[in-house]
Design a protein around this motif. Structure first.
Motif, PDB file in Angstrom:
ATOM      1  N   THR A 177      61.650  75.498  24.460  1.00 42.26           N
ATOM      2  CA  THR A 177      61.298  74.761  25.682  1.00 42.26           C
ATOM      3  C   THR A 177      62.535  74.499  26.533  1.00 42.26           C
ATOM      4  O   THR A 177      62.598  73.526  27.280  1.00 42.26           O
ATOM      5  N   VAL A 178      63.515  75.395  26.430  1.00 42.18           N
ATOM      6  CA  VAL A 178      64.798  75.189  27.110  1.00 42.18           C
ATOM      7  C   VAL A 178      64.612  75.024  28.614  1.00 42.18           C
ATOM      8  O   VAL A 178      65.261  74.180  29.244  1.00 42.18           O
ATOM      9  N   THR A 179      63.741  75.810  29.231  1.00 40.91           N
ATOM     10  CA  THR A 179      63.588  75.773  30.684  1.00 40.91           C
ATOM     11  C   THR A 179      62.300  75.055  31.090  1.00 40.91           C
ATOM     12  O   THR A 179      61.886  75.123  32.246  1.00 40.91           O
ATOM     13  N   SER A 180      61.675  74.358  30.165  1.00 39.25           N
ATOM     14  CA  SER A 180      60.466  73.605  30.522  1.00 39.25           C
ATOM     15  C   SER A 180      60.622  72.104  30.309  1.00 39.25           C
ATOM     16  O   SER A 180      60.029  71.319  31.053  1.00 39.25           O
ATOM     17  N   LEU A 181      61.412  71.662  29.335  1.00 38.88           N
ATOM     18  CA  LEU A 181      61.511  70.233  29.042  1.00 38.88           C
ATOM     19  C   LEU A 181      61.977  69.454  30.264  1.00 38.88           C
ATOM     20  O   LEU A 181      63.050  69.706  30.810  1.00 38.88           O
ATOM     21  N   GLY A 182      61.136  68.525  30.715  1.00 39.79           N
ATOM     22  CA  GLY A 182      61.468  67.694  31.862  1.00 39.79           C
ATOM     23  C   GLY A 182      61.167  68.330  33.199  1.00 39.79           C
ATOM     24  O   GLY A 182      61.448  67.721  34.239  1.00 39.79           O
ATOM     25  N   GLY A 183      60.578  69.554  33.207  1.00 35.65           N
ATOM     26  CA  GLY A 183      60.332  70.224  34.471  1.00 35.65           C
ATOM     27  C   GLY A 183      58.922  70.733  34.662  1.00 35.65           C
ATOM     28  O   GLY A 183      58.411  70.756  35.779  1.00 35.65           O
ATOM     29  N   VAL A 184      58.280  71.167  33.579  1.00 31.86           N
ATOM     30  CA  VAL A 184      56.887  71.607  33.641  1.00 31.86           C
ATOM     31  C   VAL A 184      56.139  70.953  32.484  1.00 31.86           C
ATOM     32  O   VAL A 184      56.744  70.484  31.519  1.00 31.86           O
ATOM     33  N   GLU A 185      54.831  70.941  32.581  1.00 31.08           N
ATOM     34  CA  GLU A 185      54.039  70.233  31.585  1.00 31.08           C
ATOM     35  C   GLU A 185      54.342  70.745  30.176  1.00 31.08           C
ATOM     36  O   GLU A 185      54.295  71.932  29.894  1.00 31.08           O
ATOM     37  N   LEU A 186      54.649  69.808  29.294  1.00 37.41           N
ATOM     38  CA  LEU A 186      54.934  70.090  27.896  1.00 37.41           C
ATOM     39  C   LEU A 186      54.457  68.895  27.083  1.00 37.41           C
ATOM     40  O   LEU A 186      54.894  67.767  27.325  1.00 37.41           O
ATOM     41  N   ARG A 187      53.576  69.138  26.126  1.00 40.05           N
ATOM     42  CA  ARG A 187      53.002  68.058  25.316  1.00 40.05           C
ATOM     43  C   ARG A 187      53.065  68.480  23.847  1.00 40.05           C
ATOM     44  O   ARG A 187      52.146  69.108  23.330  1.00 40.05           O
ATOM     45  N   VAL A 188      54.173  68.136  23.216  1.00 47.32           N
ATOM     46  CA  VAL A 188      54.427  68.599  21.855  1.00 47.32           C
ATOM     47  C   VAL A 188      53.334  68.151  20.892  1.00 47.32           C
ATOM     48  O   VAL A 188      52.820  68.954  20.104  1.00 47.32           O
ATOM     49  N   ASP A 189      52.950  66.889  20.927  1.00 46.20           N
ATOM     50  CA  ASP A 189      51.946  66.398  19.988  1.00 46.20           C
ATOM     51  C   ASP A 189      50.548  66.911  20.315  1.00 46.20           C
ATOM     52  O   ASP A 189      49.837  67.416  19.440  1.00 46.20           O
ATOM     53  N   ASP A 190      50.152  66.785  21.569  1.00 39.75           N
ATOM     54  CA  ASP A 190      48.800  67.217  21.951  1.00 39.75           C
ATOM     55  C   ASP A 190      48.605  68.711  21.716  1.00 39.75           C
ATOM     56  O   ASP A 190      47.483  69.155  21.422  1.00 39.75           O
ATOM     57  N   TRP A 191      49.664  69.493  21.869  1.00 40.20           N
ATOM     58  CA  TRP A 191      49.566  70.939  21.695  1.00 40.20           C
ATOM     59  C   TRP A 191      49.843  71.375  20.257  1.00 40.20           C
ATOM     60  O   TRP A 191      49.815  72.569  19.948  1.00 40.20           O
ATOM     61  N   ASP A 192      50.144  70.431  19.376  1.00 32.32           N
ATOM     62  CA  ASP A 192      50.301  70.707  17.943  1.00 32.32           C
ATOM     63  C   ASP A 192      51.459  71.660  17.662  1.00 32.32           C
ATOM     64  O   ASP A 192      51.360  72.562  16.822  1.00 32.32           O
ATOM     65  N   VAL A 193      52.579  71.441  18.349  1.00 32.68           N
ATOM     66  CA  VAL A 193      53.796  72.217  18.122  1.00 32.68           C
ATOM     67  C   VAL A 193      54.593  71.550  16.997  1.00 32.68           C
ATOM     68  O   VAL A 193      54.829  70.348  17.024  1.00 32.68           O
ATOM     69  N   ASP A 194      55.007  72.325  16.004  1.00 32.71           N
ATOM     70  CA  ASP A 194      55.733  71.752  14.870  1.00 32.71           C
ATOM     71  C   ASP A 194      57.192  71.465  15.197  1.00 32.71           C
ATOM     72  O   ASP A 194      57.737  70.432  14.787  1.00 32.71           O
ATOM     73  N   VAL A 195      57.844  72.380  15.887  1.00 26.02           N
ATOM     74  CA  VAL A 195      59.264  72.250  16.219  1.00 26.02           C
ATOM     75  C   VAL A 195      59.458  72.711  17.656  1.00 26.02           C
ATOM     76  O   VAL A 195      58.922  73.742  18.064  1.00 26.02           O
ATOM     77  N   ALA A 196      60.229  71.958  18.427  1.00 23.97           N
ATOM     78  CA  ALA A 196      60.587  72.375  19.786  1.00 23.97           C
ATOM     79  C   ALA A 196      62.059  72.052  20.021  1.00 23.97           C
ATOM     80  O   ALA A 196      62.560  71.020  19.556  1.00 23.97           O
ATOM     81  N   TYR A 197      62.713  72.931  20.728  1.00 19.95           N
ATOM     82  CA  TYR A 197      64.118  72.701  21.070  1.00 19.95           C
ATOM     83  C   TYR A 197      64.308  72.993  22.553  1.00 19.95           C
ATOM     84  O   TYR A 197      63.504  73.681  23.191  1.00 19.95           O
ATOM     85  N   ALA A 198      65.396  72.448  23.105  1.00 15.48           N
ATOM     86  CA  ALA A 198      65.657  72.615  24.538  1.00 15.48           C
ATOM     87  C   ALA A 198      67.153  72.513  24.791  1.00 15.48           C
ATOM     88  O   ALA A 198      67.955  72.265  23.883  1.00 15.48           O
ATOM     89  N   GLY A 199      67.508  72.712  26.061  1.00 16.24           N
ATOM     90  CA  GLY A 199      68.878  72.507  26.513  1.00 16.24           C
ATOM     91  C   GLY A 199      68.877  71.435  27.584  1.00 16.24           C
ATOM     92  O   GLY A 199      67.906  71.305  28.330  1.00 16.24           O
ATOM     93  N   PRO A 200      69.950  70.676  27.700  1.00 10.46           N
ATOM     94  CA  PRO A 200      69.974  69.581  28.676  1.00 10.46           C
ATOM     95  C   PRO A 200      70.334  70.006  30.089  1.00 10.46           C
ATOM     96  O   PRO A 200      70.132  69.250  31.038  1.00 10.46           O
ATOM     97  N   GLN A 201      70.873  71.230  30.256  1.00 10.82           N
ATOM     98  CA  GLN A 201      71.469  71.625  31.530  1.00 10.82           C
ATOM     99  C   GLN A 201      70.472  72.250  32.502  1.00 10.82           C
ATOM    100  O   GLN A 201      70.860  72.670  33.581  1.00 10.82           O
ATOM    101  N   LYS A 202      69.201  72.282  32.132  1.00 14.58           N
ATOM    102  CA  LYS A 202      68.193  72.900  33.002  1.00 14.58           C
ATOM    103  C   LYS A 202      67.456  71.810  33.777  1.00 14.58           C
ATOM    104  O   LYS A 202      67.984  71.255  34.735  1.00 14.58           O
ATOM    105  N   CYS A 203      66.232  71.500  33.379  1.00 18.35           N
ATOM    106  CA  CYS A 203      65.422  70.535  34.137  1.00 18.35           C
ATOM    107  C   CYS A 203      65.876  69.091  33.954  1.00 18.35           C
ATOM    108  O   CYS A 203      65.457  68.217  34.722  1.00 18.35           O
ATOM    109  N   LEU A 204      66.715  68.824  32.956  1.00 21.18           N
ATOM    110  CA  LEU A 204      67.228  67.469  32.768  1.00 21.18           C
ATOM    111  C   LEU A 204      68.481  67.208  33.602  1.00 21.18           C
ATOM    112  O   LEU A 204      68.927  66.058  33.699  1.00 21.18           O
ATOM    113  N   SER A 205      69.068  68.251  34.180  1.00 21.26           N
ATOM    114  CA  SER A 205      70.255  68.116  35.038  1.00 21.26           C
ATOM    115  C   SER A 205      71.374  67.341  34.354  1.00 21.26           C
ATOM    116  O   SER A 205      71.924  66.381  34.888  1.00 21.26           O
TER     117      SER A 205
END
Length: 382
Positions: A177-205
């Motif tokens: 979820t590197v380019t989605s966290l904080g920028g497009v809809e992402l629902r880890v629990d509702d979507w039943d994702v076991d593990v998700a990772y991201a980077g801070p330098q994209k949508c989190l600025s």
């Protein structure tokens, strides 16, 4: 000493960052980075760690206890996810529809896993029917997919359907979820994702250096139940549990300033509201898309798979893509990027992420791009 290097004061250029990352950093985040250091086990920092974890849970839309910033770039969070979940001899299903699916495969192999692939063309998402067929054929232990593929500008739809297929085969799901966290809809629990990772330098600025990672209890139980430790000591989550869990035992010196920065970036997410933030990204990207259309430029992916935070713009016939990139940077201090892998030379990658997703930035980029295209005769007389 006479041989000491003569290095002047740091004066980096003031760029407008509209590429695939990093994005412009919010002034409040820069100010947070200039505040005094404390020790990584200082009581005040331990309290701050709790705050960062709670803010990350809000942003990931999860209640996962095991939600942390990994000390390192987004690839460190990626390797922590894959290197801990994947055991030697595991079969891991990975996608072929972008550059970062290939990176998943490389990390799986280094973790001792066997890679099998589910195919889709670059510029297309995974088809759930193809994923189901791959599960029936290979019975993988772990399934990795890229939610927002930075190399193609494609957003993977039907995530709950993908996780359902995986869980029906008792497999674990890892989401990039590197380019989605904080920028497009992402629902880890509702979507039943076991593990998700991201980077801070994209949508989190936020500058890179402390990268979000979340695991649910099922995934963490698998990590803690390994017969042999993960191959990376530094990224071994069973050891990091002692530092980020209740014990707060020393493991390594956390990048304190980067954690400050991430905390402030996540505060901005919470103040704006996560759903409002998703909507802002979409609205700014819609403005960008309208402007690109007026310049005679089209996006590579189909509308239904469009990734608002990263736009893959097709290079028109007769236009030198690198010359456009160079002119934007040298004349306007605007950064965009070329394509990767199968799309190298065919697209520009234009980000619309975080603090860069503002009307000012979008308008400036479009004006600069119009000039760069006109220099090559594209759009003359329009």
């Amino acid at each position: 000493m006479s041989d000491a290097p003569d290095v002047g004061e740091l004066t980096p250029p003031d760029r407008t960052l509209m590429g695939p990352g990093p994005s412009d950093v919010h002034p409040r985040v820069l100010r947070a980075m200039s505040t005094p250091l404390v020790g990584h086990l200082d009581p005040s920092f331990v309290e701050l760690m709790d705050e960062v974890q709670e803010l990350l849970r809000y942003t990931f839309r999860t209640d996962n206890e095991w939600t942390i910033p990994v000390s390192g770039t987004g690839s460190a969070a990626m390797e922590a996810a894959i290197g801990n979940l994947v055991r030697p001899g595991d079969t891991v299903l990975v996608p072929t529809n972008g550059y970062f699916g290939g990176r998943m495969a490389s990390m799986v192999e280094r973790a001792g896993g066997a890679v099998v692939e589910v195919d889709a063309p670059w510029g297309q998402p995974l088809d759930p029917d193809d994923v189901a067929a791959a599960f029936d054929e290979h019975q993988p232990d772990v399934f990795g997919f890229v939610h927002a593929e930075t190399s193609t500008g494609v957003l993977q739809p039907e995530v709950p359907e993908l996780t359902r297929i995986a869980h029906e085969h008792d497999a674990y799901v890892v989401a990039d979820t590197v380019t989605s966290l904080g920028g497009v809809e992402l629902r880890v629990d509702d979507w039943d994702v076991d593990v998700a990772y991201a980077g801070p330098q994209k949508c989190l600025s936020c500058p890179p250096g402390a990268s979000p990672l979340t695991l649910n209890d099922r995934a963490m139980d698998r990590v803690l139940d390994r017969d042999e430790p993960a191959r990376s000591w530094y990224l071994d989550l069973s050891l990091l549990e002692g530092y980020w869990g209740e014990e707060r035992a020393y493991h390594h010196t956390a990048p304190i300033t980067n954690v400050y920065a991430l905390r402030e970036a996540l505060r901005l997410v919470a103040e704006e509201g996560i759903e409002a933030r998703w909507e802002r990204h979409r609205a700014m990207a819609e403005s960008l898309k309208t402007g690109l259309d007026s310049l005679g430029l089209a996006l590579h992916p189909d509308e239904e798979f469009w990734l608002p935070s990263l736009n893959a713009v097709e290079v028109p016939d007769g236009v030198d893509p690198d010359a456009v990139i160079d002119r934007l940077l040298s004349v306007y201090d605007v950064e965009i990027a070329s394509g990767l892998g199968d799309l190298a030379g065919d697209v520009w990658r234009v980000g619309c992420m975080g603090y860069s997703a503002r009307p000012k930035n979008v308008s400036y980029l479009l004006s600069a791009l119009a000039d760069a295209l006109e220099q090559q005769g594209h759009g003359a007389g329009r």
